[in-house]
Design an enzyme around this catalytic site. Structure first.
Site, PDB file in Angstrom:
ATOM      1  N   ASP A 234     -35.171 -44.908 -32.238  1.00 33.05           N
ATOM      2  CA  ASP A 234     -34.498 -45.621 -31.152  1.00 33.05           C
ATOM      3  C   ASP A 234     -35.445 -45.758 -29.959  1.00 33.05           C
ATOM      4  O   ASP A 234     -36.503 -45.121 -29.914  1.00 33.05           O
ATOM      5  CB  ASP A 234     -33.233 -44.836 -30.747  1.00 33.05           C
ATOM      6  CG  ASP A 234     -32.222 -45.677 -29.997  1.00 33.05           C
ATOM      7  OD1 ASP A 234     -31.089 -45.215 -29.797  1.00 33.05           O
ATOM      8  OD2 ASP A 234     -32.569 -46.825 -29.597  1.00 33.05           O
TER       9      ASP A 234
ATOM     10  N   GLU B 250     -25.535 -44.041 -29.610  1.00 36.33           N
ATOM     11  CA  GLU B 250     -26.929 -43.608 -29.784  1.00 36.33           C
ATOM     12  C   GLU B 250     -27.030 -42.091 -29.741  1.00 36.33           C
ATOM     13  O   GLU B 250     -27.722 -41.472 -30.543  1.00 36.33           O
ATOM     14  CB  GLU B 250     -27.809 -44.220 -28.701  1.00 36.33           C
ATOM     15  CG  GLU B 250     -28.044 -45.712 -28.857  1.00 36.33           C
ATOM     16  CD  GLU B 250     -28.807 -46.291 -27.693  1.00 36.33           C
ATOM     17  OE1 GLU B 250     -28.723 -45.731 -26.572  1.00 36.33           O
ATOM     18  OE2 GLU B 250     -29.502 -47.304 -27.896  1.00 36.33           O
TER      19      GLU B 250
HETATM   20  O1  DER Z   1     -29.949 -48.770 -24.320  1.00 36.77           O
HETATM   21  C1  DER Z   1     -30.788 -48.048 -24.878  1.00 36.77           C
HETATM   22  O2  DER Z   1     -30.682 -46.797 -24.919  1.00 36.77           O
HETATM   23  C2  DER Z   1     -32.030 -48.694 -25.397  1.00 36.77           C
HETATM   24  O3  DER Z   1     -32.565 -47.958 -26.480  1.00 36.77           O
HETATM   25  C3  DER Z   1     -33.027 -48.719 -24.257  1.00 36.77           C
HETATM   26  O4  DER Z   1     -33.102 -47.439 -23.776  1.00 36.77           O
HETATM   27  C4  DER Z   1     -34.403 -49.192 -24.675  1.00 36.77           C
HETATM   28  O5  DER Z   1     -34.328 -50.558 -24.741  1.00 36.77           O
HETATM   29  P1  DER Z   1     -35.680 -51.429 -24.798  1.00 36.77           P
HETATM   30  O6  DER Z   1     -36.384 -50.982 -26.069  1.00 36.77           O
HETATM   31  O7  DER Z   1     -35.166 -52.836 -24.881  1.00 36.77           O
HETATM   32  O8  DER Z   1     -36.458 -51.136 -23.560  1.00 36.77           O
END
Ligand code: DER
Length: 232
Positions: free
Chosen positions: A84, A106
């Site tokens: 993630d 998440e």
């Molecule tokens: O919303 C979230 O937790 C996403 O993972 C964010 O933290 C990262 O998003 P990006 O990869 O578009 O910067």
């Protein structure tokens, strides 16, 4: 663009950890987007055998489009690996997440995983968490009271800023996959992230917050020139 290169190479390094037979947590956001695309190619072209538990409806849709078998967390029970993104990470690999509004699923999915790999870029690397507004998911019932209680909590903590805002989606409040709202905390810096994470979740009406403490195992940092670093 360099930022897309950074996200892509981080995702490419992270999927090297994926093996046949794994049950994966699939993250949300623009960096996780590349990871899902790459996994889809590996499933279609190399016959990679995986199942994915998405962390948002939009990731579920993308994964299905890519030909990845999507199952629920209840079907999977436990996961081998979650990949993630993050909005910020510090030297202890503690995170702020939730910029994309998916922090609840998440955090549940990441916690249900043997290992969590964050794919990121140097713009997210900080000495102290908090420059990015900290997302807090609250139920709709009495959300304005919950917001005021959060502000009272911030006044009593070692944070610099005490402003909070209701996250909007255009002219109406943002609504998460679970039908909740998000309050963003503009604290500037967080002296004790572990303590703030615990105290926030004691407030009635607060469902979860975007501080991921002792959850992330590895951060993969992509650079615009194609270099990749791995911190664990
Ligand atoms: O919303 C979230 O937790 C996403 O993972 C964010 O933290 C990262 O998003 P990006 O990869 O578009 O910067």
């Amino acid at each position: 663009s360099p930022i897309d290169t950074a996200k892509f190479v981080a995702a490419k390094r992270a999927v090297e950890f994926v093996e046949d037979g794994m049950k994966l947590g699939l993250g949300t956001g623009s960096t996780a987007f590349w990871m899902v695309r790459l996994l889809g190619e590996m499933v279609r072209n190399d016959g990679l055998k995986i199942v994915g538990v998405p962390t948002s409806t939009r990731t579920a849709e993308l994964a299905r489009q890519e030909g990845i078998k999507v199952i629920s967390l209840d079907e999977a029970k436990w996961l081998d690996l979650t990949i993630d993104g993050a909005d910020e990470f510090d030297a202890e690999l503690n995170l702020i997440k939730g910029g994309g509004g998916a922090l609840l699923q998440e955090k549940i999915v990441a916690t249900a995983s043997d290992q969590m790999i964050v794919i990121s870029d140097v713009s997210k690397q900080v000495d102290t968490l908090g420059a990015f507004p900290l997302p807090v998911e609250v139920i709709p019932f009495g959300w304005q009271t919950t917001k005021a209680l959060i502000e009272e909590t911030l006044v009593s903590m070692d944070v610099l800023g005490q402003r909070t805002t209701l996250r909007m989606n255009g002219a109406t409040p943002y609504v998460t996959d679970e039908g909740n709202h998000i309050i963003d905390l503009h604290v500037q810096r967080i002296g004790n992230a572990r303590q703030l994470a615990l105290i926030l979740n004691q407030i009635p009406g607060v469902v979860e917050n975007g501080l991921f403490i002792d959850i992330c195992d590895v951060v993969v940092i992509g650079h615009g020139d194609g270099r990749v670093e791995t911190h664990d």
